[in-house]
Design a protein around this motif. Structure first.
Motif, PDB file in Angstrom:
ATOM      1  N   ALA A  78     -10.627  -8.803 -12.134  1.00  9.83           N
ATOM      2  CA  ALA A  78     -11.705  -9.516 -11.093  1.00  9.83           C
ATOM      3  C   ALA A  78     -11.044 -11.553 -11.208  1.00  9.83           C
ATOM      4  N   LEU A  79     -10.647 -11.678 -12.735  1.00 12.23           N
ATOM      5  CA  LEU A  79      -9.978 -12.810 -12.892  1.00 12.23           C
ATOM      6  C   LEU A  79      -8.933 -13.283 -11.759  1.00 12.23           C
ATOM      7  N   ALA A  80      -8.321 -12.080 -11.236  1.00 14.15           N
ATOM      8  CA  ALA A  80      -7.609 -12.668 -10.506  1.00 14.15           C
ATOM      9  C   ALA A  80      -7.430 -13.016  -8.809  1.00 14.15           C
ATOM     10  N   ARG A  81      -9.062 -12.768  -8.935  1.00 15.94           N
ATOM     11  CA  ARG A  81      -9.841 -12.688  -7.505  1.00 15.94           C
ATOM     12  C   ARG A  81     -11.167 -14.704  -7.568  1.00 15.94           C
ATOM     13  N   ALA A 112     -10.227 -12.349 -27.593  1.00 17.18           N
ATOM     14  CA  ALA A 112      -8.669 -12.706 -27.486  1.00 17.18           C
ATOM     15  C   ALA A 112      -7.600 -12.268 -26.491  1.00 17.18           C
ATOM     16  N   PRO A 113      -8.360 -10.645 -26.609  1.00 11.46           N
ATOM     17  CA  PRO A 113      -6.889 -10.112 -24.804  1.00 11.46           C
ATOM     18  C   PRO A 113      -8.189 -10.899 -23.497  1.00 11.46           C
ATOM     19  N   VAL A 114      -9.283 -10.921 -24.070  1.00 12.69           N
ATOM     20  CA  VAL A 114      -9.821 -11.397 -22.570  1.00 12.69           C
ATOM     21  C   VAL A 114      -9.339 -13.434 -22.077  1.00 12.69           C
ATOM     22  N   LEU A 115      -9.179 -14.327 -23.239  1.00 14.32           N
ATOM     23  CA  LEU A 115      -8.516 -15.570 -23.554  1.00 14.32           C
ATOM     24  C   LEU A 115      -7.090 -14.983 -23.004  1.00 14.32           C
ATOM     25  N   GLY A 116      -6.691 -14.146 -23.400  1.00  9.67           N
ATOM     26  CA  GLY A 116      -4.988 -13.787 -23.129  1.00  9.67           C
ATOM     27  C   GLY A 116      -5.084 -13.807 -21.615  1.00  9.67           C
ATOM     28  N   ALA A 117      -5.587 -13.045 -20.922  1.00 14.20           N
ATOM     29  CA  ALA A 117      -5.671 -12.816 -19.662  1.00 14.20           C
ATOM     30  C   ALA A 117      -5.952 -13.575 -18.807  1.00 14.20           C
ATOM     31  N   ILE A 118      -6.725 -14.583 -18.892  1.00 13.32           N
ATOM     32  CA  ILE A 118      -6.718 -15.919 -18.487  1.00 13.32           C
ATOM     33  C   ILE A 118      -5.720 -16.673 -18.918  1.00 13.32           C
ATOM     34  N   GLU A 119      -5.552 -16.995 -19.877  1.00 11.96           N
ATOM     35  CA  GLU A 119      -3.891 -17.615 -20.048  1.00 11.96           C
ATOM     36  C   GLU A 119      -2.822 -17.451 -19.233  1.00 11.96           C
ATOM     37  N   ALA A 120      -2.712 -16.194 -18.872  1.00  7.13           N
ATOM     38  CA  ALA A 120      -1.334 -15.512 -18.764  1.00  7.13           C
ATOM     39  C   ALA A 120      -1.958 -15.671 -16.564  1.00  7.13           C
ATOM     40  N   GLU A 121      -3.355 -15.667 -16.191  1.00  2.00           N
ATOM     41  CA  GLU A 121      -3.959 -16.069 -14.786  1.00  2.00           C
ATOM     42  C   GLU A 121      -3.565 -17.240 -14.190  1.00  2.00           C
ATOM     43  N   LEU A 122      -3.528 -18.270 -15.438  1.00  2.00           N
ATOM     44  CA  LEU A 122      -3.786 -19.964 -15.126  1.00  2.00           C
ATOM     45  C   LEU A 122      -2.232 -20.051 -14.835  1.00  2.00           C
ATOM     46  N   VAL A 123      -1.342 -19.549 -15.980  1.00  4.58           N
ATOM     47  CA  VAL A 123       0.173 -19.705 -15.553  1.00  4.58           C
ATOM     48  C   VAL A 123       0.665 -19.215 -14.003  1.00  4.58           C
ATOM     49  N   ALA A 167     -23.699  -3.983 -29.451  1.00  4.51           N
ATOM     50  CA  ALA A 167     -23.615  -2.838 -29.060  1.00  4.51           C
ATOM     51  C   ALA A 167     -22.908  -1.485 -29.610  1.00  4.51           C
ATOM     52  N   THR A 168     -21.539  -1.491 -29.981  1.00  5.25           N
ATOM     53  CA  THR A 168     -20.808  -1.120 -30.844  1.00  5.25           C
ATOM     54  C   THR A 168     -20.069  -2.120 -31.326  1.00  5.25           C
ATOM     55  N   PRO A 169     -20.534  -2.970 -32.973  1.00  2.00           N
ATOM     56  CA  PRO A 169     -19.894  -3.495 -33.628  1.00  2.00           C
ATOM     57  C   PRO A 169     -18.592  -3.296 -34.013  1.00  2.00           C
ATOM     58  N   GLY A 170     -17.654  -3.958 -34.008  1.00  2.00           N
ATOM     59  CA  GLY A 170     -16.540  -3.960 -34.397  1.00  2.00           C
ATOM     60  C   GLY A 170     -15.054  -3.349 -33.490  1.00  2.00           C
ATOM     61  N   ALA A 171     -15.729  -2.862 -32.734  1.00  5.41           N
ATOM     62  CA  ALA A 171     -15.131  -1.990 -31.723  1.00  5.41           C
ATOM     63  C   ALA A 171     -14.426  -2.698 -30.256  1.00  5.41           C
ATOM     64  N   PRO A 172     -12.731  -2.169 -30.207  1.00  2.13           N
ATOM     65  CA  PRO A 172     -12.849  -3.195 -29.277  1.00  2.13           C
ATOM     66  C   PRO A 172     -12.729  -2.806 -27.912  1.00  2.13           C
ATOM     67  N   LEU A 173     -11.927  -3.672 -26.865  1.00  2.00           N
ATOM     68  CA  LEU A 173     -12.789  -3.660 -25.276  1.00  2.00           C
ATOM     69  C   LEU A 173     -11.987  -2.640 -25.245  1.00  2.00           C
ATOM     70  N   GLY A 211     -14.812 -22.215 -16.209  1.00  2.00           N
ATOM     71  CA  GLY A 211     -15.918 -21.913 -17.191  1.00  2.00           C
ATOM     72  C   GLY A 211     -15.418 -20.834 -18.394  1.00  2.00           C
ATOM     73  N   ALA A 212     -15.206 -19.167 -18.078  1.00  2.00           N
ATOM     74  CA  ALA A 212     -15.161 -19.101 -19.158  1.00  2.00           C
ATOM     75  C   ALA A 212     -13.946 -19.280 -20.131  1.00  2.00           C
ATOM     76  N   TYR A 213     -12.909 -19.809 -19.914  1.00  2.00           N
ATOM     77  CA  TYR A 213     -12.048 -20.062 -20.442  1.00  2.00           C
ATOM     78  C   TYR A 213     -12.387 -20.697 -21.832  1.00  2.00           C
ATOM     79  N   GLY A 214     -13.340 -21.544 -21.108  1.00  2.00           N
ATOM     80  CA  GLY A 214     -13.736 -22.549 -22.422  1.00  2.00           C
ATOM     81  C   GLY A 214     -15.239 -22.094 -22.640  1.00  2.00           C
ATOM     82  N   ALA A 215     -15.829 -21.107 -22.740  1.00  2.19           N
ATOM     83  CA  ALA A 215     -17.125 -20.481 -23.664  1.00  2.19           C
ATOM     84  C   ALA A 215     -16.161 -19.484 -24.252  1.00  2.19           C
ATOM     85  N   LEU A 216     -15.355 -18.901 -24.354  1.00  6.37           N
ATOM     86  CA  LEU A 216     -15.090 -18.191 -24.821  1.00  6.37           C
ATOM     87  C   LEU A 216     -13.365 -18.549 -26.011  1.00  6.37           C
ATOM     88  N   ARG A 217     -13.289 -19.651 -25.946  1.00  2.00           N
ATOM     89  CA  ARG A 217     -11.807 -20.285 -26.470  1.00  2.00           C
ATOM     90  C   ARG A 217     -13.073 -20.384 -28.044  1.00  2.00           C
TER      91      ARG A 217
END
Length: 894
Positions: A475-478, A528-539, A458-464, A486-492
């Protein structure tokens, strides 16, 4: 069976519980009440025979366990020894005869038990000097392991020197026999070399340690660990849970945790309570029932079926009858639920509840339980105004419910949750879809890839936007560990347009389907920012329980172990290798694949063991099966095709693989396949399993099945007819453990005819399970280590040991990122692993448990393969891969 059981077990459940402790903890339980004040002379002599039988299977009694068994009465020792050997044989698949069709495929027990044992130990030392010391667990050439004379028990030089300094060096610390003048048996003699040549065996012995007390007390901790899992249990874990519940004390309800996260696991527990106490257990059960589906799952578990509510299970299910008190108790639980949610739950599993209604007889109690009766009237799509029972019930409840047809719901604009989300995503409204999904964090995380894909379209090139990223982080925290990983593997992973994607539909067997995906590729900068949020949540979750360790020891090869997923459909195995993991092949040039099955009476079953071969581009290069018994210059040899397997012995087929010969002939991949030639599902067999052994470690002559060399075994179960256990990479000398089933519509009678399909599926499987596309145990273990320890030691694939230390101002997330990528090391460790861990509370996660036992080690341990560290005391808590995942349970932020 090759060995007679002189003292039978009390029950099948006793055998299961003993096997549970042996397989899961590498331990043998000896009750103190069975022990004499001191060693019995006859038992001491009998232990020599047990030593020999265990060494033949690749096991070793630790000195503490052996000295305890010496205090057993001879008859009790016979019971324990026979039971232990029977359990080991059952785990390895050696509790039956394995006779190939061609008896000479592929081309005498000594009278004295002490001589037999001595020969085996000397053979082990010549082939592999890194055997464990029976006293302290050390291993390695530097430890100076030798076989004492004359008893042949293994002892390292350090232990011998210490015992000598204490004045106890004249006797073996394991058996107490007086040592000869030479102390150690000579190894390099003609007799020793002949024994090594005949016996083979480059693998280290596996120590068996002692658990004091009764089996029930020893296993209760494992019960709570299984109940705390937040993902469905594997078949092996479900069997373990059944055995533990059967042995639990009478006050089981008070011992259970307040919450059992997985509904299927809770149903198994509630069914166990119902079997134990009948109607008297209903109050305890009612406290844990909060949805109508809980009652439905309970009925399935009560009837002996898996409480998964899958259609495949329903087709085979015959509901078990209920007494009137039980029917009234279950109907009362349903009556106490909110009427609206009751109707919704019943309609969600309509066909299953229609069958359950025939068992519960709700109309019989319509005056006592009007809401339940009304819900069943609605379930049967009867009009409350015309149905006789409906009119009677409607007069007793306020606001009777009316059945609305599907067409009427559409006209009135009723749209379900999934429909609203799909509509918003189809319109490109990512912000609106996230607002709806925020109420169900698990669904949001499962759809993360789809949400980012729609945003990129919908918005090519636009950041989240930051607001949307905050919603995702919330949502990741809950969310539960499964969707998070599963989301981590699908996005990395690096995705490409038109790539092949693999899917695993929910079911009782692990069927896999692949298709091309031509959707929008999610840009790396958007993920990348979503992966960073997941990695921080894992720690964050890794340290949320507040537990601290002095040091963490990790194995870098954990990156080859995929985080467990879809364990409900995982097969029972000897070694719990998660599906999709890559592992090293045994040292040597030859493997022997095996398949054993036994058909029931009056049903002929023809299973076939085959190997399909492909080059590096997945072009078919040949096969070895019943149509082609020899491939190439005997690079693959089939033992012959059995077309039936009548009891009591069944049938066994083998395929020998010459790894170097196959690679030289132009093959890169070897795909192991088992299929039912006459279309009989595996679940109809009395017994069926497959696996592989290290042929280079087998003795010359004798039996074709050598339990000591078995590296993996997989049970063939379920309604599948084709199984692909593993894919061997001949160039990298690794195998990918797939544990997959494929469809067999119209039969699967020829690997040659389906070679293209098998090759395509295998290629897709290897791509899907590559480490960059899946969450791994390294991701979990490194997050846990970074959160709970300021010092982490990593053993590399080359055996080198590197050390990481957390800086004073460094956050746990930054330390975790540095450790996860294995960058910024603080240098090599300045001492050996035992010294690094000695006297420490440690978090240990290893692929191979070949680390010698440090002194006074406590903490937690995960290891895939057994080894000397299994001899560690009870202070070192044992974990499984599922336990590591369960440790990522969501917890509130502090």
């Amino acid at each position: 069976m090759p060995r007679a059981i002189t003292a039978p077990f009390d029950s099948d459940v006793d055998l299961d519980l003993g096997s549970f402790l042996l397989r899961r903890r590498g331990a043998v339980c000896v009750a103190p009440g069975d022990l004499l004040p001191g060693p019995d002379a006859w038992s001491v002599r009998g232990l020599v025979a047990l030593d020999a039988d265990l060494a033949r299977r690749g096991y070793l009694l630790t000195s503490q366990l052996r000295s305890t068994l010496a205090r057993s009465a001879p008859t009790r020792l016979a019971e324990i020894g026979d039971g232990l050997l029977a359990r080991i044989d059952h785990l390895l698949g050696a509790d039956r005869e394995h006779v190939p069709l061609f008896r000479r495929f592929p081309d005498a027990v000594p009278d004295h038990a002490q001589l037999f044992y001595s020969r085996q130990i000397r053979a082990f030392l010549l082939n592999q000097p890194r055997q464990p010391c029976a006293h302290c667990g050390r291993r390695g050439a530097e430890a100076g392991i030798g076989a004492l004379a004359p008893c042949a028990h293994l002892l390292c030089a350090a232990c011998l020197a210490g015992l000598t300094a204490e004045g106890r060096g004249a006797e073996c610390p394991t058996c107490g026999v007086s040592l000869g003048s030479g102390t150690y048996l000579p190894e390099d003699s003609p007799a020793g070399r002949k024994a090594a040549q005949d016996f083979g065996g480059e693998r280290a012995l596996r120590p068996l340690r002692l658990i004091t007390g009764d089996q029930v007390t020893a296993a209760m901790g494992e019960l709570h660990r299984l109940l705390a899992r937040r993902t469905p249990l594997s078949p092996q874990d479900r069997d373990d849970l059944s055995a533990l519940l059967a042995h639990a004390p009478d006050d089981l309800p008070r011992r259970l945790p307040a919450q059992i996260p997985v509904r299927e696991t809770k149903a198994m527990v509630l069914a166990a309570l119902l079997r134990r106490g009948g109607a008297e257990a209903l109050p305890d059960i009612a406290e844990r029932v909060d949805t109508a589906t809980d009652v439905l799952r309970l009925l399935w578990a009560w009837s002996g079926a898996e409480p998964d509510l899958l259609p495949a299970t329903a087709r085979r299910l015959r509901l078990r009858g209920l007494s009137r008190p039980l029917r009234r108790g279950l109907l009362e639980m349903l009556e106490n639920l909110p009427p609206t949610s009751l109707v919704e739950d019943l309609r969600r599993h309509r066909s299953a509840w229609l069958r359950a209604g025939e068992l519960l007889h709700p109309y019989e109690y319509r005056q006592r339980f009007p809401h339940v009766t009304q819900a069943f009237v609605v379930l049967r799509e009867s009009d409350l105004r015309t149905h006789a029972v409906g009119r009677e019930v409607a007069a007793r409840v306020a606001g009777p419910l009316r059945v609305v047809s599907a067409g009427e719901r559409t006209r009135l604009g009723f749209t379900g949750f999934a429909g609203r989300v799909e509509s918003l995503l189809a319109a490109g409204d990512v912000e609106g879809a996230l607002r709806v999904l925020a109420g169900r964090p698990g669904e949001l995380v499962r759809r993360l890839h789809q949400v980012l894909r729609v945003h990129a379209t919908a918005t090519p090139g636009a950041p989240l936007p930051s607001a949307l990223l905050d919603t995702v982080a919330g949502a990741l925290a809950r969310v539960a560990p499964g969707p998070l990983l599963g989301a981590y593997g699908a996005l990395r992973g690096q995705r490409t347009a038109g790539e092949r994607r693999l899917y695993f539909p929910r079911g009782t067997v692990s069927l896999a389907h692949a298709r091309e995906d031509h959707g929008t590729v999610v840009p790396a900068e958007l993920a990348a920012p979503v992966l960073g949020a997941i990695e921080a949540e894992l720690v964050r979750r890794g340290g949320a329980d507040g537990e601290r360790f002095d040091v963490a020891l990790l194995d870098a090869e954990l990156v080859d172990l995929v985080a467990p997923f879809a364990e409900r459909a995982a097969a029972r195995t000897l070694v719990c290798v998660p599906r999709g993991s890559r592992q090293r092949l045994p040292e040597g040039e030859r493997l022997r694949l095996f398949l054993h099955w036994m058909q029931p009476e009056h049903l002929r079953v023809d299973l076939d063991l085959s190997v399909a071969l492909y080059d590096e581009h997945w072009a078919f290069t040949g096969l070895c099966d019943y149509t082609n018994l020899v491939h190439g210059d005997r690079a693959a040899v089939h033992s012959g095709d059995y077309v039936s397997a009548p009891p009591p012995n069944g049938a066994t087929e083998f395929v020998d693989l010459d790894l170097a010969g196959l690679a030289a002939s132009g093959s890169r991949y070897a795909v192991m396949i088992v299929f039912s030639y006459n279309d009989v599902a595996f679940e109809q067999l009395t017994d069926a399993f497959t696996g592989f052994m290290d042929l280079d470690g087998t003795p010359s002559g004798g039996s074709h099945f050598h339990p000591r060399t078995v590296r993996q075994r997989l049970d063939l179960v379920g309604d599948a007819k084709v199984c692909v256990p593993m894919i061997v990479d001949l160039a990298d000398r690794r195998y990918t453990w797939t544990d997959l089933n494929t469809g067999a519509d119209g039969g699967f009678h020829s690997v040659y005819r389906h070679a293209a399909e098998v090759g395509a599926l295998s290629r897709d499987v290897l791509a899907h399970f590559s480490p960059e596309n899946r969450a791994t145990l390294w991701d979990i273990a490194s997050a846990r280590a970074a959160a709970c320890a300021d010092e982490v030691v990593v053993r590399g694939s080359d055996g080198g040991v590197q050390r990481w230390r957390r800086g004073g101002a460094e956050s746990a997330e930054a330390f975790g990122a540095r450790l996860r990528a294995l960058r910024g090391s603080d240098g090599e460790a300045d001492c050996g692993l035992p010294d690094l861990l000695s006297g420490k509370r440690a978090f240990v996660a290893l692929v191979d448990g070949d680390v010698p036992v440090p002194e006074k080690l406590s903490g937690t341990l995960y290891r895939l393969y057994p080894g000397p560290i299994d001899a560690a005391p009870e202070e070192l808590e044992r974990l499984t891969a599922g336990d590591l995942v369960a440790g990522l349970v969501p917890r509130p932020r502090r």
